[in-house]
Design an enzyme around this catalytic site. Structure first.
Site, PDB file in Angstrom:
ATOM      1  N   GLU A 167       0.842  -1.195   0.000  1.00 38.35           N
ATOM      2  CA  GLU A 167       0.000   0.000   0.000  1.00 38.35           C
ATOM      3  C   GLU A 167       0.879   1.247   0.000  1.00 38.35           C
ATOM      4  O   GLU A 167       1.813   1.319   0.806  1.00 38.35           O
ATOM      5  CB  GLU A 167      -0.926   0.052   1.214  1.00 38.35           C
ATOM      6  CG  GLU A 167      -1.866   1.239   1.123  1.00 38.35           C
ATOM      7  CD  GLU A 167      -2.838   1.362   2.299  1.00 38.35           C
ATOM      8  OE1 GLU A 167      -2.813   0.509   3.202  1.00 38.35           O
ATOM      9  OE2 GLU A 167      -3.590   2.328   2.298  1.00 38.35           O
TER      10      GLU A 167
ATOM     11  N   GLY B 135       3.518   2.090  10.970  1.00 35.93           N
ATOM     12  CA  GLY B 135       3.199   1.264  12.135  1.00 35.93           C
ATOM     13  C   GLY B 135       2.930  -0.181  11.774  1.00 35.93           C
ATOM     14  O   GLY B 135       3.529  -1.096  12.352  1.00 35.93           O
ATOM     15  N   ALA B 136       2.060  -0.390  10.812  1.00 33.61           N
ATOM     16  CA  ALA B 136       1.665  -1.755  10.470  1.00 33.61           C
ATOM     17  C   ALA B 136       0.848  -1.721   9.192  1.00 33.61           C
ATOM     18  O   ALA B 136       0.471  -0.648   8.722  1.00 33.61           O
ATOM     19  CB  ALA B 136       0.831  -2.362  11.596  1.00 33.61           C
ATOM     20  N   MET B 137       0.564  -2.901   8.652  1.00 38.62           N
ATOM     21  CA  MET B 137      -0.173  -2.974   7.383  1.00 38.62           C
ATOM     22  C   MET B 137      -1.164  -4.131   7.419  1.00 38.62           C
ATOM     23  O   MET B 137      -0.816  -5.248   7.764  1.00 38.62           O
ATOM     24  CB  MET B 137       0.845  -3.127   6.238  1.00 38.62           C
ATOM     25  CG  MET B 137       0.223  -3.256   4.871  1.00 38.62           C
ATOM     26  SD  MET B 137      -0.717  -1.759   4.420  1.00 38.62           S
ATOM     27  CE  MET B 137      -2.035  -2.516   3.465  1.00 38.62           C
ATOM     28  N   GLU B 138      -2.388  -3.802   6.984  1.00 40.33           N
ATOM     29  CA  GLU B 138      -3.527  -4.708   7.156  1.00 40.33           C
ATOM     30  C   GLU B 138      -3.701  -5.742   6.047  1.00 40.33           C
ATOM     31  O   GLU B 138      -4.832  -6.186   5.807  1.00 40.33           O
ATOM     32  CB  GLU B 138      -4.792  -3.866   7.255  1.00 40.33           C
ATOM     33  CG  GLU B 138      -5.241  -3.175   5.936  1.00 40.33           C
ATOM     34  CD  GLU B 138      -4.777  -1.729   5.785  1.00 40.33           C
ATOM     35  OE1 GLU B 138      -3.783  -1.350   6.433  1.00 40.33           O
ATOM     36  OE2 GLU B 138      -5.408  -0.988   5.015  1.00 40.33           O
ATOM     37  N   ASN B 139      -2.638  -6.183   5.364  1.00 44.83           N
ATOM     38  CA  ASN B 139      -2.767  -7.171   4.288  1.00 44.83           C
ATOM     39  C   ASN B 139      -3.721  -8.295   4.695  1.00 44.83           C
ATOM     40  O   ASN B 139      -3.686  -8.770   5.815  1.00 44.83           O
ATOM     41  CB  ASN B 139      -1.405  -7.805   3.984  1.00 44.83           C
ATOM     42  CG  ASN B 139      -0.314  -6.777   3.961  1.00 44.83           C
ATOM     43  OD1 ASN B 139      -0.322  -5.891   3.137  1.00 44.83           O
ATOM     44  ND2 ASN B 139       0.608  -6.869   4.918  1.00 44.83           N
TER      45      ASN B 139
ATOM     46  N   HIS C 115      -6.504  -1.745  15.247  1.00 46.18           N
ATOM     47  CA  HIS C 115      -6.707  -0.975  14.015  1.00 46.18           C
ATOM     48  C   HIS C 115      -6.549  -1.880  12.788  1.00 46.18           C
ATOM     49  O   HIS C 115      -7.417  -1.910  11.912  1.00 46.18           O
ATOM     50  CB  HIS C 115      -5.708   0.181  13.973  1.00 46.18           C
ATOM     51  CG  HIS C 115      -5.802   1.036  12.758  1.00 46.18           C
ATOM     52  ND1 HIS C 115      -6.507   2.220  12.722  1.00 46.18           N
ATOM     53  CD2 HIS C 115      -5.279   0.889  11.508  1.00 46.18           C
ATOM     54  CE1 HIS C 115      -6.419   2.750  11.511  1.00 46.18           C
ATOM     55  NE2 HIS C 115      -5.669   1.964  10.759  1.00 46.18           N
ATOM     56  N   GLU C 116      -5.448  -2.608  12.741  1.00 46.18           N
ATOM     57  CA  GLU C 116      -5.212  -3.454  11.558  1.00 46.18           C
ATOM     58  C   GLU C 116      -6.256  -4.564  11.481  1.00 46.18           C
ATOM     59  O   GLU C 116      -6.730  -4.907  10.399  1.00 46.18           O
ATOM     60  CB  GLU C 116      -3.799  -4.051  11.575  1.00 46.18           C
ATOM     61  CG  GLU C 116      -2.671  -3.033  11.709  1.00 46.18           C
ATOM     62  CD  GLU C 116      -2.746  -1.850  10.764  1.00 46.18           C
ATOM     63  OE1 GLU C 116      -3.283  -2.003   9.660  1.00 46.18           O
ATOM     64  OE2 GLU C 116      -2.269  -0.753  11.150  1.00 46.18           O
TER      65      GLU C 116
ATOM     66  N   GLU D  95      -9.492   4.665   6.315  1.00 41.91           N
ATOM     67  CA  GLU D  95      -8.648   5.073   7.449  1.00 41.91           C
ATOM     68  C   GLU D  95      -9.426   5.846   8.508  1.00 41.91           C
ATOM     69  O   GLU D  95      -9.287   5.595   9.698  1.00 41.91           O
ATOM     70  CB  GLU D  95      -7.431   5.861   6.955  1.00 41.91           C
ATOM     71  CG  GLU D  95      -6.477   5.048   6.080  1.00 41.91           C
ATOM     72  CD  GLU D  95      -5.978   3.765   6.742  1.00 41.91           C
ATOM     73  OE1 GLU D  95      -6.142   3.593   7.971  1.00 41.91           O
ATOM     74  OE2 GLU D  95      -5.416   2.913   6.015  1.00 41.91           O
TER      75      GLU D  95
HETATM   76  N1  B3K Z   1      -2.913   1.176   5.653  1.00 40.15           N
HETATM   77  C1  B3K Z   1      -1.593   1.231   6.237  1.00 40.15           C
HETATM   78  C2  B3K Z   1      -0.847   2.447   5.875  1.00 40.15           C
HETATM   79  C3  B3K Z   1      -0.084   2.371   4.611  1.00 40.15           C
HETATM   80  C4  B3K Z   1       0.802   3.577   4.477  1.00 40.15           C
HETATM   81  C5  B3K Z   1       1.489   3.625   3.188  1.00 40.15           C
HETATM   82  N2  B3K Z   1       2.380   4.761   3.106  1.00 40.15           N
HETATM   83  C6  B3K Z   1      -1.653   1.107   7.734  1.00 40.15           C
HETATM   84  C7  B3K Z   1      -2.901   1.517   8.376  1.00 40.15           C
HETATM   85  O1  B3K Z   1      -3.375   2.617   8.276  1.00 40.15           O
HETATM   86  O2  B3K Z   1      -3.479   0.692   9.014  1.00 40.15           O
HETATM   87 ZN    ZN Z   2      -5.327   2.100   8.797  1.00 43.58          ZN
END
Ligand code: B3K
Ligand code: ZN
Length: 877
Positions: A127, A267-271, A303-304, A326
């Site tokens: 992302e 912080g983290a990524m919600e894959n 959040h994720e 978001e």
């Molecule tokens: N969706 C990701 C953020 C990605 C940022 C890319 N520069 C984390 C989050 O908001 O949960």
């Molecule tokens: Zn998010």
């Protein structure tokens, strides 16, 4: 990557994709130096496409093309075009099968977008536009498909092979290699793709969903961190339960995986089904993580997880809609954390953060609407405005249509748009539909940047009489938006009597109530109240911070002190103190002198608060804290930040000097706080203990420094250790050096704790800031390629160390500019973020402001990344 003139993308240019991807198969031949990817996709012309014979656009960024076939054959001469953005394929039939072989280089990827190496493992960040750094693909959020992913790699180096969804096959291969095949049955956009290959330990747990399905929870970390996973797993289970209970949302796959990564841009990524986390938001033990860290981990994990519905099942049509997922997900995680916290303090923390970071953004050169209408680099729009103000918009919608209707609206939203990529307009339309209200005027909040200013005036007509409230609003101009329209502002108010009880009254034709939500939708409106049960001593405004506005209610000191003593709304109570603090600072700066009567009244009110046995410790700790300099700067057109910081610190000292006895008397009640308990109550008491210690040190209480030393030495938790360190960090005193040296020695080999050491050193205003900065950069633990470490140094230096960052010869600006330049060559995204404090030059007194601008201009003349150029150009415009 190096692009001299960032071309903007416009919302108005949106067109549906020319092709849909019906299915996707990815084969990875993984190695750190070079990874070969075979991409097979079935594409079909999109009936909704605007041009019937448009070519297929596949984006690619730094990817080498090895081979390309359409339905098994090489495309005819001229049909496949390679350009700066990737590939364009002309002359495709109605449907076709494409096979692309491509190569990328994880080890050389210091941008940390796409496929990259971290601590010997391979991982991805896609992302918003990282997938195109892995292979050629129509990498846009409205292209959704199902993924089948085969990973092949060295068995010893990469024993763990993970991707989204469920593992359907795995096995050994010749030559010391092995493979795994993963299938994700849910439609997803490419930004939610993830893979991990590495040598990782797995901590497991299970969760039984509301319909009785058992989900495997797997947390992957480096083996030496295996004992720091309990809190993250427990947080995950709490979040899963909360989403069921509060929002009716159930998890959908059989496994939910989280992988902790050392080098991570955010912080983290919600894959989907495979979250990747900055290790900072996973690993915790009482010895290494503070209570704040524990709370932050819980909230990022939640959040994720919440993104699985708000983001993954229902996603964004284009990146202008980023707040769709978001803003909503921040709102959802705030609700969760509020549920785990005491007495409205979470709301106060959220407001404090909004004011310290989002309000300045909304008032500065980078201001943009929650739904922007153009961007040069989308990575620069993962902002406080899109996230936190976006969450405030959701909260206001709930306030306006009511909790139950809002909840029903969310159900409709998730059901109607499941598996689709939609817009913020779609979201608001659902809320309008379920509530039967016209929410078109409300949508201005999405398209108009800037923080509205609201003025409130009241008049009364004796007991049993009438009250009139007149509210006016105005939003100042922001870049590209000179003229502003009024927005819909829900203003929650109550009248309080002399004992702090709520007064009842009614609005014409309305029921008798003791609290109202007034809807201000025009430039000016008057609201009338009748048959007040008593004459009000104070008005409690904007309760719960019901709208993200700057309110001027012209309240007197007595009225504010009354609210501070009695208001049953935690936010309003805290706000009364904040208003008093702000007023005192303003007077010092504007009149060059302290308003002694005002400061005496504040001290008196604080003394009463310290004697109040009934107040919750965590609320007391929060109220006692003065606003940070960066928030106070917003009170002035331009201000000398060094002087502002000094006045703030001096005010703190003067207010608390006469109160050291009162503070000391509370302390024995908090002697047992280092007890290993992690309830909200226990954490709140520790927070108060540490706050009192810090305030006493600031107020020059002679006994406090030895107490800080003793607290550090006796500490059994990181919270108490950091409490002691924070208390002495601004003291030019041997104690500070002794403790910091001990801390460094103790945690030298523990990256996450070492970051705290870097932050303390860089953020301290004690003389010798530049020498300390040099020493940190020379420290064996410093790495330019690790975003956490770089942020730990540059962040606090610019945010808290006014004395050095704003040193009047401009040394601080030049240093930071130089660091940003250096970092930009490796990691543009993080560089663009760290450049932001320099963009606030117009807020800083002229002499310094000009030097900040000069540093930006120096950077602008270089060949910098598109990310950094976008930020600099907006700052200089
Ligand atoms: N969706 C990701 C953020 C990605 C940022 C890319 N520069 C984390 C989050 O908001 O949960
Ligand atoms: Zn998010």
């Amino acid at each position: 990557m190096r692009d001299a003139s960032p071309l903007a993308v416009y919302l108005n240019d949106y067109q549906p994709p020319a092709f849909v991807v019906e299915s996707l198969e990815l084969d990875f031949d993984l190695a750190a130096a070079a990874t070969e990817v075979t991409t097979r996709m079935a594409v079909r012309r999109n009936p909704e496409a605007v041009e019937p014979d448009a070519p297929l656009r596949m984006y690619g960024d730094g990817v080498e093309l090895v081979s390309f076939t359409v339905d098994g054959a090489k495309p005819a001469e001229g049909l496949l075009e390679q350009d700066a953005e990737g590939l364009l394929l002309h002359g495709l039939p109605e449907a076709a099968r494409l096979e692309i072989v491509s190569r990328c280089h994880p080890e050389q990827n210091t941008q940390l977008e796409g496929l990259y190496a971290s601590s010997g493992n391979l991982c991805t960040q896609c992302e918003p536009e990282g997938f195109r750094r892995i292979t050629f693909f129509p990498d846009r959020p409205d292209v959704l498909t199902t993924y089948r992913v085969r990973l092949e790699a060295d068995r010893v180096q990469y024993p763990v092979l993970l991707a989204n969804g469920n593992r359907v096959e795995a096995g050994e291969l010749d030559g010391g290699r092995h493979y795994a095949v993963w299938e994700d049955p849910f439609l997803k956009p490419s930004y939610l793709f993830a893979l991990v290959a590495g040598d990782l330990a797995c901590q497991r747990d299970t969760f039984t969903t509301m319909s009785g399905r058992e989900v495997q929870l797997e947390l992957y970390v480096e083996a030496h961190n295996a004992d720091r996973c309990d809190h993250a797993l427990a947080s995950l289970k709490r979040a899963m339960r909360f989403d069921e209970e509060a929002f009716g949302r159930e998890y959908d796959l059989d496994v939910y995986m989280i992988v902790a990564v050392d080098d991570f841009n955010m912080g983290a990524m919600e894959n989907k089904g495979l979250n990747l986390f900055n290790a900072k938001y996973v690993l915790a033990s009482p010895d290494t993580a503070t209570d704040d860290d524990f709370v932050a981990i819980e909230s990022v994990i939640a959040h994720e997880y919440f993104h699985n519905w708000s983001g993954n099942r229902v996603t964004c049509r284009d990146w202008f809609q980023l707040s769709l997922k978001e803003g909503l997900t921040v709102f959802r995680d705030q609700e969760f954390t509020t549920d785990c916290t005491l007495f409205g303090v979470k709301r106060i923390d959220d407001v404090a953060m909004l004011r310290a970071f989002q309000f300045p953004e909304d008032a500065g050169p980078l201001a943009h609407p929650v739904r922007p209408d153009h961007y040069a680099e989308i990575n620069n729009f993962y902002t406080l405005t899109v996230y936190e103000k976006g969450a405030e918009l959701i909260r206001m919608l709930r306030t306006l249509i009511g909790r139950e209707t809002f909840r029903r609206g969310l159900d409709v939203y998730f059901e109607r748009f499941d598996g689709q990529a939609v817009t913020t307009d779609d979201f608001v339309a659902v809320m309008a539909e379920v509530s039967g209200r016209n929410l078109t005027p409300f949508k201005r909040w999405y398209t108009q940047a800037g923080t509205p200013r609201v003025t409130a005036a009241t008049s009364f007509d004796g007991p049993g009489g009438q009250a009139r409230i007149t509210l006016t609003q105005e939003t100042p101009p922001t870049p590209g938006q000179e003229h502003k329209e009024p927005v819909v502002i829900p203003m929650r108010v109550a009248f309080l009597d002399a004992e702090g009880r709520r007064i009842t009254a009614h609005q014409k034709g309305g029921e008798v109530q003791d609290e109202w939500v007034l809807e201000l939708s025009e430039g000016e409106q008057t609201f009338r109240f009748e048959e007040l049960s008593d004459s009000p001593t104070a008005i409690s405004w904007l309760r719960g911070f019901s709208a993200p506005v700057i309110l001027n209610a012209n309240q007197g000191v007595d009225e504010l002190a009354h609210l501070l003593a009695y208001d049953d709304d935690a936010f309003a109570r805290w706000e009364a103190a904040q208003t008093l603090f702000r007023r005192a600072i303003r007077s010092r700066i504007e009149h060059d002198a302290a308003d002694t009567a005002l400061e005496a009244a504040i001290e008196h009110a604080l003394a009463a608060l310290l004697r109040d046995d009934a107040i919750e410790p965590v609320l007391l700790a929060t109220i006692l804290q003065l606003p940070p300099t960066r928030e106070l700067a917003e009170l002035f057109e331009r201000v000398d930040p060094v002087r502002l910081r000094n006045e703030r610190d001096d005010l703190e000292k003067r207010l608390y000097m006469p109160l050291t006895d009162a503070m000391q008397q509370i302390q024995p009640k908090l002697d047992d706080v280092d007890n290993g308990a992690f309830t909200a109550e226990a954490m709140g008491r520790r927070q108060l203990r540490n706050r009192l210690l810090a305030l006493r040190v600031a107020a020059r209480d002679q006994a406090a420094v030895p107490e800080a030393l003793a607290q550090y030495q006796k500490a059994r938790s990181q919270t108490m250790r950091m409490g002691a360190l924070n208390a002495v960090n601004e003291l030019d005193h041997e104690a500070r050096q002794v403790l910091l040296a001990d801390f460094e020695k103790r945690y030298r080999d523990d990256p996450l704790v070492l970051d705290k050491y870097f932050g303390l050193q860089a953020g301290s205003q004690v003389a010798g800031g530049f020498e300390r900065l040099d020493a940190l950069l020379e420290h064996p633990g410093f790495r330019w390629t690790n975003p956490n470490r770089v942020r730990a140094v540059l962040g606090p230096f610019m945010a808290r160390n006014e004395r050095h960052f704003h040193q009047d010869d401009g040394e601080g600006y030049r240093r930071m500019g130089g660091f940003v330049e250096k970092l930009d060559a490796m990691n543009p995204q993080t560089a663009a973020r760290l450049a932001q404090p320099l963009t606030r030059w117009r807020k800083v007194d002229t002499g310094r402001g000009e030097q900040m601008r000069a540093e930006l201009e120096r950077l602008a003349a270089l060949e910098v990344s598109r990310d950094l150029r976008d930020v600099i150009e907006r700052a200089l415009a």
